[in-house]
Motif scaffolding. Sequence first.
Motif: not given
Length: 237
Positions: A103-106, A135-136, A159-164
């Motif tokens: 999933l990619l979410g803003f 996740l992004i 869950c592997p995740s990338l956070h901005f």
Amino acid sequence: MGSEAGIVRKPRFLGLHGFRTSGAILKTQIETKWPKSVLEKIDIVYPDAPFPAQGKSDVEGIFDPPYYEWFQFNKEFTTYTNFDECLAYIEDIIIKQGPFDGLLGFSQGAILSGGLPGLQAKGMALTKVPQIKNLIIIGGAKFKNETVAENAYSSPIHCPSLHFLGENDFLKPYGLELLESYVDPVVIHHPKGHTIPRFDESGLEMMLSFLKRVEKDILSEQEKDLCYKEEENAVEA
């Protein structure tokens, strides 16, 4: 296209847009900010949220309507309306348009994306689809509804995740809170506010590295599937 041809398919993500925007708006935000070197390594599906905006959108005058929202909430963000309907809608998209590698979410979409793995693990959401793999999260935060939050974050999320995280994002303190629920999150810091950011050199490297790891997992799955098919063929022969 399979691993037998030496070709790995691109990571495929379900993109959840922000509050009172749309799938088309998120697509524009990402494709105008992110370089070709990233865009050519990821496929993103951009659905609209299930509910037409029930009030003014912050992007009026910047992006054209229509605008949508995933669910509604009170001023304190503690009481949700149409939340179960939202979860069922996302599950239906995954069933009909999946599979997805993550999933990619803003914004509101990031709050959803960041909470769904925990809800899924508890059997509270997405029970008919495979486990969320990656996740992004861009401009995310935690759910504030007490019951939802209790189910979403009571256990560490692996869950592997990338956070901005934006230095001037009003949600940054809440994005930092969300990080505490994740095991080994990858974090890209940027100087902007609540927006889809451009990459600096370091952020670009981290993004490409994250996608490369997702790609590696896809290749591993493809190879397992190929081995399984070969074993089946051998048994049939």
